[in-house]
Each structure stands twice: as C-alpha cells, then as structure tokens.
Design an enzyme around this catalytic site. Structure first.
Site, short mmCIF file in Angstrom:
data_model
loop_
_atom_site.label_atom_id
_atom_site.label_comp_id
_atom_site.label_asym_id
_atom_site.label_seq_id
_atom_site.Cartn_x
_atom_site.Cartn_y
_atom_site.Cartn_z
N ASP A 12 0.82 -1.22 0.00
CA ASP A 12 0.00 0.00 0.00
C ASP A 12 0.85 1.27 0.00
O ASP A 12 0.41 2.32 0.47
CB ASP A 12 -0.97 0.02 1.20
CG ASP A 12 -1.79 -1.24 1.32
OD1 ASP A 12 -2.41 -1.62 0.31
OD2 ASP A 12 -1.81 -1.85 2.40
N HIS A 40 -4.61 -1.43 -6.75
CA HIS A 40 -4.41 0.01 -6.74
C HIS A 40 -5.29 0.64 -7.81
O HIS A 40 -5.80 -0.04 -8.70
CB HIS A 40 -2.94 0.38 -6.96
CG HIS A 40 -2.36 -0.15 -8.22
ND1 HIS A 40 -1.60 -1.30 -8.27
CD2 HIS A 40 -2.42 0.30 -9.50
CE1 HIS A 40 -1.21 -1.52 -9.51
NE2 HIS A 40 -1.70 -0.58 -10.27
N ARG A 309 -10.23 -3.14 4.22
CA ARG A 309 -9.85 -3.16 5.63
C ARG A 309 -9.10 -1.89 6.02
O ARG A 309 -8.31 -1.37 5.25
CB ARG A 309 -8.98 -4.38 5.95
CG ARG A 309 -9.75 -5.69 5.94
CD ARG A 309 -8.87 -6.86 6.36
NE ARG A 309 -7.85 -7.16 5.36
CZ ARG A 309 -6.98 -8.16 5.47
NH1 ARG A 309 -6.99 -8.93 6.54
NH2 ARG A 309 -6.09 -8.39 4.52
N LEU A 338 3.64 12.35 1.13
CA LEU A 338 4.31 13.28 2.04
C LEU A 338 3.32 14.31 2.57
O LEU A 338 3.45 14.79 3.70
CB LEU A 338 5.47 13.97 1.32
CG LEU A 338 6.35 14.88 2.18
CD1 LEU A 338 7.12 14.07 3.23
CD2 LEU A 338 7.32 15.69 1.32
N GLY A 419 5.65 12.21 -3.68
CA GLY A 419 4.22 12.40 -3.83
C GLY A 419 3.74 13.51 -2.91
O GLY A 419 3.96 13.46 -1.70
#
Length: 432
Positions: A12, A40, A309, A338, A419
């Site tokens: 993830d 994803h 989940r 980030l 990111g």
C-alpha cells in the site's frame, strides 16, 4: 532494459501511482508475483481504473502487458477485471495482454480452503490471531505449486486430445485431497470444471511462452517495467514470517517470476510511504495506537483497495527501509503521501531497535524478539503547510526537504520522486 518498481514496506505504498507516471515511457509492463490479492487505482482523464491482477500498463494504448509465470491466476477474476476495465473505456486490451503458459491456476476450492486454513491457524496460535489473508486463494495455490500437484495455464489450453481428460483427473485429485483434509464444504467441483472448460477457448489468445516473450523483448531493446505486488516485508522469505504473503515479493521474485537474468535489470525503484501502514495482523514496531495513528489513518484515507480493511498506521521505520534496501538494492526512492504529514508539528522517525537495552544490529527474523523491541525515534520539525500544489522540489518547505534528506542520508539511496497529494500529477521529480 528492465526497470522494476517494488514496495519497500508492508504494501500500500502507492506503487501504482509511480507506474502510472512512468508507463508512457515503456513498451512492456509485466507482473511477476502474487495474484488478485492486492490492488491500486489509476485515474486517467478523470476515469478511475481499479487494478488487482492485470498490469496497469493497459492504460497506455501503446504498451504490451504480461502476467508472468510467478503470478497465480483465478481465471474468472481475470475476465471480470478485464470486462470492468473495458466497460470504463479501456481499448484494445485483448491484443496487448498476455499470460504466461507456466502461471499456476487458482480455483474456487483454493479460496474456500484459504478461509478454512485461516480459522484453523488462528485457533492453533498462542494468541488466537490470524495471518490476515485476503481469502483470494493465493496461499493454497502456491502450496499446490510447491507440492508439484498444481495445474498451470498450459494444462487448461493444451490442444492435445487427451489434455482435458488429464486436467479433469488432476483437478478432481486436488479437490479430493482437500475434502479429506477439511471434510465437506460449500463447493461444487463439477460446476467449476465445466466453467473452466468453457474458458479454454477464451483464454487461448492471451497465452504465451513468457520466457521467449521476455527474452525476445530484451533482445530487441524494448523498455520493460516490472510492476511489483505487495512489498518486501510481506515476502515469504524476508518478510515478518508467518505474517506474510505466499510469494517472493522482492527482487528475487522478479527474476524467477519472469525468467530473466539479474544482469538485465538496470534500475530498481523503491516505493516508500512517508509514514508506515500495515493491513491485518503481524509485527509493526512503529505503530501508533494513539491520536497520531488515528490522524494518519484519517488524513491518509488508509483503507485497502482489495479488502476495504482499515490499515494500521505509524511513523516511518527506517530500520525496515534499510533492511528492505539490503535485499532489493534500490537505485532510487519514491516517497509517497508526504502531504499526509502537512499538519504535524513534529514528525518522528524510527532509527534503531533495542531489546533489554541492547541495540540490535539488524532487523530480527524472530517474532518473539520483534515483539520486544523498543524503537528509538528521532523527532524532526514539521512544515505545517499545504504542499499539494507544489511542482518543484526546490519549492518544498525547508523542513520537508530536511525530512527527505534525513531519509536519503540514513538509507544511502537518493530520492527521485516525492508524492505531494492525491491527484495523479501531484508528484515532484528530483534530479539525482
């Protein structure tokens, strides 16, 4: 030339976003391990495409896509995912999508026994905890593969007149073995057999000898991107065993899962979430069962794509990242999400483990030891400002750059991408 995108933590991390960014530069995108137990989302022109088993290079109309021999395939899910993507406008997928003839098949009985096995293991464990399987039948399929009793794609599509009879015999033997092990369970083997018989002709156009496919592409100097599934800390050998998946999710799985020599791999991109998350049970030294953990979970929208989940959340663990790098040998890093740290006044980073006051020299393989570790943290100042609109690395807040520099210096691997937000283009490139 082969480049690889790998998860460095417990999955993830946001590998799909990097693949999405890079895919336009490549001729082929390949998957080498796992099944439809991870996922994803990629957004193209405002359309969301959910990927679980299929390579996300399908969003590039000029890109070929390969599901390698190391992947396990549930054929109904393969066609369902393909149909879902095509319904959203994905074009010409059938001429650009290929499956290794050596890939093993996942059956419904694998999925049933996956859940039964989970209950059995949790009942036998000391603490009553389970492994946290997705219930997709991945583990039982790799189990039949290792025991040399599994069925592969070529067994299903073989044109030999006796091929289907052999397939039926081996299939029934597999079912009988599981019924002897678990007793009767809700499952109709004859219905599944007939379903798979109907898939034979549908599947044939997708099937290739993946070894020849890959080596022909390498010989022609095609640009190949390998899309890793899961992450190093879920690797069957190097992860937090037994709280792992059932395949090699590190660099070794790329080599064996596609049949390519190590020397063909040029770059290995390690994807690192700016904090740490984990789904399901298992050790998590930097987990924060407090307000900070809840804040990370809520701001980061930490829910699994495949299972839904809630993900456990904690601070970035550089002990894990350094260990991950030892095995995968990252040439550069992609720090993701980030921006989730934007509102924190202080940010902690795990830098070492100790047990009974004694510092550990490496990441422990034993769960009893791992359960006792005390994490030493370094506290860094936050930047407390929105970075989601920033497009140049130099424009990031000073404290954000210091945070990233701390990671680079500790792991001794340069950061190439950062990111900065959930948008598809919210990614800052850094020259290395």
């Amino acid at each position: 030339m082969v480049n690889v995108v790998l998860g460095s933590q417990w999955g993830d991390e946001g590998k799909g976003k990097l693949v999405d960014l890079l895919v336009g530069e490549y001729d082929i995108v390949a998957r080498s391990a796992g099944g439809n137990n991870a996922g994803h989302t990629i957004v193209v022109n405002g359309v969301k495409y959910d990927f679980h088993m299929l390579p996300s290079g399908l969003v590039n109309p000029n890109c070929q896509n390969l599901i390698g021999n190391g992947v396990v395939i549930h054929v109904p899910s393969f066609f369902e995912e393909l149909k879902s993507l095509e319904a959203k406008g994905l074009k010409n997928a059938k001429g650009r999508l290929f499956i290794s003839s050596r890939a093993h098949l996942v059956f419904d009985f694998h999925q049933r026994t996956d859940k039964l096995r989970e209950l059995e293991l949790s009942g036998a464990s000391k603490d009553g905890k389970n492994i946290g399987t997705t219930g997709k039948g991945i583990g039982p399929t790799y189990s039949t593969k290792a025991s040399r009793s599994g069925l592969r794609v070529h067994h299903l599509v073989n044109d030999d007149p006796q091929a289907w009879e052999v397939f039926e015999t081996r299939y029934r033997r597999l079912v009988e073995t599981r019924q002897q092990r678990y007793g009767s369970f809700d499952y109709d083997p004859e219905e599944e057999l007939q379903r798979y018989k109907s898939y034979r002709e549908q599947l044939k156009p997708f099937v290739v000898d993946s070894v020849n496919f890959m080596h022909d592409a390498i010989k022609k100097n095609k640009k190949i991107l390998v899309e890793g599934a899961n992450a190093l800390m879920l690797d069957i050998d190097f992860g937090t065993y037994p709280y792992v998946t059932s395949s090699n999710t590190g660099i070794g799985g790329v080599i064996t899962g596609l049949g390519i020599p190590p020397r063909t791999i040029k770059e290995v991109f390690g994807v690192v979430k700016a904090y740490t998350t984990r789904v399901g049970e298992g050790p998590f030294p930097t987990e924060q069962l407090n307000e900070d953990g809840e804040k990370l979970q809520n701001i980061g929208a930490e829910f699994g794509v495949t299972t839904g989940r809630k993900r456990r959340c904690g601070w970035l663990d550089l002990v894990v990242l350094k260990y991950s790098n030892l095995i995968n040998g990252y040439t550069s890093l992609n720090i993701t999400k980030l921006d989730v740290l934007d509102t924190f006044k202080e940010i902690k980073v795990g830098v070492s483990y100790s047990v009974d006051g004694k510092k550990l020299e490496s990441f422990p393989e034993d769960l009893l030891t791992l359960a006792k570790v005390e994490v030493e943290y370094v506290t860094l100042p936050g930047w407390e400002e929105d970075i989601s609109k920033i497009t140049n690395y130099e424009d990031l807040p000073e404290n954000a750059q210091k945070y990233l520099k701390f990671i680079e210096d500790f792991v001794e691997v340069p950061i190439q991408w950062v990111g900065t937000g959930p948008a598809r283009d919210a990614m800052v490139h850094k020259e290395i």
